[in-house]
Design a protein around this motif. Structure first.
Motif, PDB file in Angstrom:
ATOM      1  N   ARG A  94      16.374 102.471  15.160  1.00  0.00           N
ATOM      2  CA  ARG A  94      15.962 102.602  13.759  1.00  0.00           C
ATOM      3  C   ARG A  94      17.104 102.210  12.833  1.00  0.00           C
ATOM      4  NH1 ARG A  94      14.816 107.642  13.918  1.00  0.00           N
ATOM      5  NH2 ARG A  94      16.867 108.379  13.212  1.00  0.00           N
ATOM      6  N   ARG A 122      13.243 100.318   8.898  1.00  0.00           N
ATOM      7  CA  ARG A 122      12.681 101.655   9.014  1.00  0.00           C
ATOM      8  C   ARG A 122      11.157 101.677   8.853  1.00  0.00           C
ATOM      9  NH1 ARG A 122      16.993 105.386   8.813  1.00  0.00           N
ATOM     10  NH2 ARG A 122      18.942 104.213   8.679  1.00  0.00           N
ATOM     11  N   ALA A 123      10.620 100.784   8.053  1.00  0.00           N
ATOM     12  CA  ALA A 123       9.158 100.743   7.899  1.00  0.00           C
ATOM     13  C   ALA A 123       8.498 100.334   9.212  1.00  0.00           C
ATOM     14  CB  ALA A 123       8.776  99.774   6.776  1.00  0.00           C
ATOM     15  N   THR A 124       9.041  99.310   9.858  1.00  0.00           N
ATOM     16  CA  THR A 124       8.498  98.902  11.153  1.00  0.00           C
ATOM     17  C   THR A 124       8.671 100.009  12.176  1.00  0.00           C
ATOM     18  OG1 THR A 124       8.987  96.575  10.683  1.00  0.00           O
ATOM     19  CG2 THR A 124       8.661  97.179  12.991  1.00  0.00           C
ATOM     20  N   TYR A 125       9.823 100.657  12.142  1.00  0.00           N
ATOM     21  CA  TYR A 125      10.077 101.734  13.099  1.00  0.00           C
ATOM     22  C   TYR A 125       9.049 102.857  12.940  1.00  0.00           C
ATOM     23  CZ  TYR A 125      12.698 104.941  16.057  1.00  0.00           C
ATOM     24  OH  TYR A 125      13.064 105.806  17.068  1.00  0.00           O
ATOM     25  N   ARG A 126       8.743 103.219  11.702  1.00  0.00           N
ATOM     26  CA  ARG A 126       7.758 104.284  11.482  1.00  0.00           C
ATOM     27  C   ARG A 126       6.390 103.904  12.026  1.00  0.00           C
ATOM     28  NH1 ARG A 126      10.535 104.806   6.517  1.00  0.00           N
ATOM     29  NH2 ARG A 126       9.042 103.418   5.488  1.00  0.00           N
ATOM     30  N   ALA A 127       6.094 102.604  12.043  1.00  0.00           N
ATOM     31  CA  ALA A 127       4.778 102.135  12.502  1.00  0.00           C
ATOM     32  C   ALA A 127       4.768 101.754  13.980  1.00  0.00           C
ATOM     33  CB  ALA A 127       4.342 100.924  11.667  1.00  0.00           C
ATOM     34  N   LYS A 128       5.799 102.143  14.720  1.00  0.00           N
ATOM     35  CA  LYS A 128       5.976 101.658  16.103  1.00  0.00           C
ATOM     36  C   LYS A 128       4.850 102.063  17.041  1.00  0.00           C
ATOM     37  CE  LYS A 128       9.019 105.588  17.085  1.00  0.00           C
ATOM     38  NZ  LYS A 128       8.766 106.172  15.748  1.00  0.00           N
ATOM     39  N   ASN A 129       4.096 103.122  16.711  1.00  0.00           N
ATOM     40  CA  ASN A 129       3.000 103.543  17.579  1.00  0.00           C
ATOM     41  C   ASN A 129       1.707 102.779  17.308  1.00  0.00           C
ATOM     42  OD1 ASN A 129       4.636 105.483  18.853  1.00  0.00           O
ATOM     43  ND2 ASN A 129       4.195 106.994  17.256  1.00  0.00           N
ATOM     44  N   GLU A 152       9.486 107.500  21.459  1.00  0.00           N
ATOM     45  CA  GLU A 152      10.690 108.124  20.903  1.00  0.00           C
ATOM     46  C   GLU A 152      10.827 109.546  21.437  1.00  0.00           C
ATOM     47  OE1 GLU A 152      12.658 108.634  16.479  1.00  0.00           O
ATOM     48  OE2 GLU A 152      10.495 108.886  16.712  1.00  0.00           O
ATOM     49  N   THR A 183      10.819 116.305  19.046  1.00  0.00           N
ATOM     50  CA  THR A 183       9.560 115.556  19.014  1.00  0.00           C
ATOM     51  C   THR A 183       8.384 116.365  19.533  1.00  0.00           C
ATOM     52  OG1 THR A 183      10.161 114.555  21.149  1.00  0.00           O
ATOM     53  CG2 THR A 183      10.624 113.272  19.151  1.00  0.00           C
ATOM     54  N   GLU A 214       2.157 117.796  16.072  1.00  0.00           N
ATOM     55  CA  GLU A 214       2.611 116.976  17.193  1.00  0.00           C
ATOM     56  C   GLU A 214       2.486 117.728  18.516  1.00  0.00           C
ATOM     57  OE1 GLU A 214       3.636 113.759  17.082  1.00  0.00           O
ATOM     58  OE2 GLU A 214       3.021 113.796  14.983  1.00  0.00           O
TER      59      GLU A 214
END
Length: 308
Positions: A94, A122-129, A152, A183, A214
């Motif tokens: 990230r 960071r935007a792409t990382y947040r959408a990684k799922n 993660e 997590t 979660e």
């Protein structure tokens, strides 16, 4: 035995459960025990072993790609496993602003263990799922087609199953079992493995109030529905992930001096601080046996600075 089977690494299981003489608990009629998960394996300690081992068996020697921040314990454990068991590892980190800087000590260790690092915004990382985002990331890092993806923190249904063994090892040995929560996978499995009448207490190390959701989702994925008796106390994150403050530092230093045990600050210290605070508030009736899960120890890397 398969060459990539993590049992080749000879983990210390079950991990020791050690009673601790601490008058702050004793004078309230409480027994404090430490579940020394940090002693499972020097390179894959604690909940990292519990969560990674079942995923590595599923990967069966294929390349493993996973995610983490710049100081991620999970990234380091995955990279170490790749070195020890001989499979390629890729880490999505990230923060694309880190790409042009020298690697910090944590990422340096990942790279030294053979992990190929890719920094992302960071935007792409947040959408990684999101499946499309994940597919684009896999293409960008030129991951082999058979790459096995671990989420993660290592938290997925297999990881939750692995952490259920932690609860089973503690069945009948304590009334309340406290664990730091990042997590949610460790708490989800721990609660499922405890016996009836036992309760798991999760101490989140980051703010946001989303971890209950979660944990429920992970139990749904692993078991098809809720399992065990668990609660969260959101008061002890000290400002958020990787944040500490003078009060936490003073507590950790005092605990270390009392018990001759080095305390990891970002997870374990917050959890122990929470357990002591709850004891002082009278949250545990006299006679309660409280087990605190030591999910890892200090790794010798520089700690983030204390917020003042």
């Amino acid at each position: 035995m398969n060459a990539s089977d993590p049992s080749r690494l000879r983990p210390r299981l079950p991990s020791p459960l050690v009673p601790v003489a601490d008058e702050r608990f004793a004078r309230r009629g409480l027994t404090l025990l430490l579940k020394r998960e940090d002693l499972i394996h020097p390179d894959l300690p604690g909940n990292k072993w519990r969560k990674l081992a079942p995923n590595l068996r599923a990967a069966a020697g294929r390349p493993v790609l996973t995610f983490g921040g710049a100081y991620s314990n999970h990234l380091r454990a995955t990279a170490a496993a790749g070195r020890l068991l001989g499979f390629p590892t890729l880490g999505i980190v990230r923060g694309d602003e880190l790409a042009g800087r020298p690697l910090n000590p944590s990422l340096t260790r990942c790279a030294a263990d053979g992990m190929r690092l890719q920094f992302t915004d960071r935007a792409t990382y947040r959408a990684k799922n999101d499946p499309e985002t994940l597919a684009a990331l896999l293409a960008r890092v030129r991951a082999p087609e058979d790459t096995y993806v671990v989420p993660e923190g290592g938290s997925n249904a297999l990881a939750v199953e692995g952490c259920r063994e932690l609860g089973r090892e503690l069945a009948g040995a304590a009334d309340v079992v406290a664990v730091a929560v990042g997590t949610g996978g460790t708490l989800a499995g721990l609660a499922a493995g405890l016996a009836p009448g036992q309760r798991a207490l999760g101490v989140p190390v980051l703010k946001g109030g989303f971890l209950g959701r979660e944990v429920r989702a992970l139990q749904e994925a692993a078991f098809g529905g809720p399992r065990g008796d668990w609660t969260l106390d959101e008061r002890f994150h000290r400002g958020g992930y990787a944040r500490t403050d003078p009060a936490l530092e003073a507590f950790a230093q005092d605990f270390e001096a009392r018990h001759e045990l080095a305390i990891e600050r970002l997870y374990v210290a917050k959890m122990l601080f929470g357990v002591l605070t709850l004891a002082e508030e009278g949250a545990f009736p006299p006679g309660t046996r409280v087990a605190a899960v030591v999910t890892g120890g200090p790794d010798g890397l520089p700690q983030p600075s204390v917020s003042r």
